[in-house]
Design a protein around this motif. Structure first.
Motif, short mmCIF file in Angstrom:
data_model
loop_
_atom_site.label_atom_id
_atom_site.label_comp_id
_atom_site.label_asym_id
_atom_site.label_seq_id
_atom_site.Cartn_x
_atom_site.Cartn_y
_atom_site.Cartn_z
N GLY A 262 0.69 -1.27 0.06
CA GLY A 262 -0.17 -0.10 0.09
C GLY A 262 0.75 1.04 -0.02
N LYS A 263 1.94 1.30 -1.00
CA LYS A 263 2.66 2.54 -0.74
C LYS A 263 2.82 3.24 -2.11
CE LYS A 263 6.08 0.63 2.47
NZ LYS A 263 7.43 0.13 2.75
N VAL A 264 1.58 3.23 -2.83
CA VAL A 264 1.71 4.21 -4.16
C VAL A 264 0.37 5.23 -3.87
CG1 VAL A 264 1.07 4.30 -6.36
CG2 VAL A 264 2.25 2.29 -5.74
N HIS A 295 -11.93 0.48 -10.89
CA HIS A 295 -11.69 -0.20 -9.27
C HIS A 295 -10.24 0.33 -9.22
CE1 HIS A 295 -11.54 -3.86 -6.77
NE2 HIS A 295 -10.23 -3.30 -6.62
N VAL A 296 -10.27 0.91 -7.79
CA VAL A 296 -9.30 1.50 -7.17
C VAL A 296 -8.74 0.78 -6.17
CG1 VAL A 296 -8.38 3.38 -5.95
CG2 VAL A 296 -10.03 3.86 -7.95
N GLU A 297 -7.52 0.22 -6.26
CA GLU A 297 -6.82 -0.91 -5.32
C GLU A 297 -6.04 0.17 -4.27
OE1 GLU A 297 -6.60 -4.02 -4.03
OE2 GLU A 297 -8.31 -4.18 -5.17
N GLY A 298 -6.74 0.94 -3.63
CA GLY A 298 -6.20 1.81 -2.46
C GLY A 298 -7.27 2.51 -1.65
N THR A 299 -6.84 3.49 -0.97
CA THR A 299 -7.56 4.52 -0.10
C THR A 299 -8.04 5.41 -1.16
OG1 THR A 299 -6.24 4.00 1.82
CG2 THR A 299 -7.87 5.91 1.66
N VAL A 300 -9.33 5.74 -1.17
CA VAL A 300 -9.92 6.93 -1.97
C VAL A 300 -10.24 8.20 -1.07
CG1 VAL A 300 -11.73 7.64 -3.40
CG2 VAL A 300 -10.58 5.19 -3.65
N GLU A 314 -6.88 -1.80 0.30
CA GLU A 314 -5.41 -1.63 0.18
C GLU A 314 -5.17 -0.47 0.70
OE1 GLU A 314 -2.72 -3.76 -1.24
OE2 GLU A 314 -4.41 -3.91 -2.37
N PRO A 315 -5.32 -0.29 2.20
CA PRO A 315 -4.95 0.97 2.81
C PRO A 315 -3.55 1.50 2.66
CG PRO A 315 -4.94 -0.76 4.36
CD PRO A 315 -5.29 -1.35 2.89
N PHE A 316 -3.33 3.08 2.38
CA PHE A 316 -1.96 3.42 2.10
C PHE A 316 -1.18 3.39 3.42
CE2 PHE A 316 0.94 6.90 2.47
CZ PHE A 316 1.77 6.77 1.42
N THR A 317 -0.05 2.89 3.29
CA THR A 317 0.94 2.50 4.73
C THR A 317 1.71 3.94 4.84
OG1 THR A 317 1.14 0.35 4.11
CG2 THR A 317 2.84 1.48 5.37
#
Length: 354
Positions: A262-264, A295-300, A314-317
């Protein structure tokens, strides 16, 4: 050389010496990796300041500062086991029909999501899941009666949306000013991003789309290719365009950095409307209406949502805090005072010799 001339020369030498050390201290501070922390928003798959007019699939928790209208929404089924609190928080009115608010996976569920990010144990068949609940601060406008939706007049005690909006808007603006660490090139239609390759680095790329990427009234992001980024690095992509931006191209090389880490982070500090395709990374667009069918694989994070798209868990780290030993602290006043005292001692010592 006269005594006054010698003293002046000594003073100049001291000034040069302290200026050099001060410059070194400032350079060390400037080289420190930035602290990137989404705060309370990191607990949610989507954190929206205003209204959500449509939603269909949010794998983690959902926070809506305004009103929520959704039909057939599934929410919360990939939140980590042991998560507490409501899976849905709505600051205003809620109209939620024909959907389900899932509880997080029980501890007995083994991971069956290999290759699907962050390795949170969950069962894609959703056979072992119970139900969670949601809270709202306004009125229930005809939600399905089987949903556990609880009125919460003091919604700010659950989530302080205004404080979060201020923090995240400031963070977005700050990230947009970071110095680039990698190169951005567009030899053909695609855009190639190449990092420094340093372990644990925060790789920063700035993209300002030109006229050839303009379609009607929208800036269209072509496919992106990411390379020369260490496995444990963070990637911040500042998209500097204003107005309507479309993130609908391909994303090659992002998945290994984003999944299980989750680093992007795609930062759109100035955009007021963002169309989302399939995006491998979190999206920080505090002033933007979000829409699309991707579809977003991450925090929105955004101002509002006007069209339903899928949001993965896919929470941001966050990057390490300075006390974690991974960052060089900014030079403090005490450090600079110590330099001044050392310089004064040097001047006094040289004067005594003359």
């Amino acid at each position: 050389m006269h005594r006054k001339q010698k003293e002046a020369a000594t003073a100049r030498s001291a000034r040069v010496w302290i200026a050099g050390l001060t410059g070194l201290a400032l350079a060390q501070g400037a080289a420190a990796a930035p602290l990137i922390d989404l705060g309370v928003a990191a607990q949610y798959s989507a954190f929206i300041f205003g209204d959500v007019k449509a939603a269909n699939d949010v794998e983690g928790r959902l926070a809506v500062g305004g009103s929520l209208t959704a039909n057939g929404l599934s929410v919360g089924y990939r939140a980590p086991a042991g998560s507490t609190g409501p899976a849905l928080v709505v600051g205003g009115d809620v109209k939620f029909t024909n959907g389900r608010i899932y509880s997080s996976a029980p501890g007995s569920v083994k991971d069956s999501s290999a290759g699907e990010g962050n390795l949170v144990p969950w069962d894609p068949a959703l056979a072992h899941y119970g139900n969670s609940y949601g809270v709202f601060g306004g009125q229930n406008k005809g939600s399905s009666s089987y949903l556990d939706l609880r009125a919460e007049p003091k919604i700010s005690g659950v989530v302080d949306f205004k404080a979060a909006q201020n923090q995240l808007t400031a963070l977005s603006g700050s990230l947009a000013t970071l110095a680039s660490t990698g190169t951005v090139a567009q030899p053909w239609s695609d855009i190639s991003l190449s990092g420094s390759g340093k372990a644990g680095a925060v790789e920063v790329f700035d993209i300002l789309l030109g006229s050839k990427n303009k379609l009607g009234g929208s800036w269209v992001m072509p496919s992106l290719t990411l390379s020369n980024v260490a496995a444990d690095a963070w990637v911040v992509i500042n998209i500097l365009n204003e107005g309507d931006v479309q993130l609908t191209g391909g994303f090659s090389g992002f998945k290994p950095v984003q999944e299980a880490q989750g680093k992007v982070l795609f930062n759109l500090a100035k955009a007021n409307r963002v169309k989302l395709g399939w995006v491998d990374g979190s999206v920080l667009a505090p002033k933007a209406e979000l829409y699309g069918q991707g579809h977003v694989e991450g925090t929105v994070i955004g101002a509002s949502i006007s069209q339903a798209f899928e949001i993965g868990w896919e929470p941001f780290t966050p990057t390490p805090k300075p006390q974690d030993g991974h960052q060089v602290p900014e030079p403090q006043a005490g450090w600079l005072a110590a330099l001044a005292a050392a310089a004064a001692a040097l001047v006094a010592r040289r004067r005594s010799k003359t």
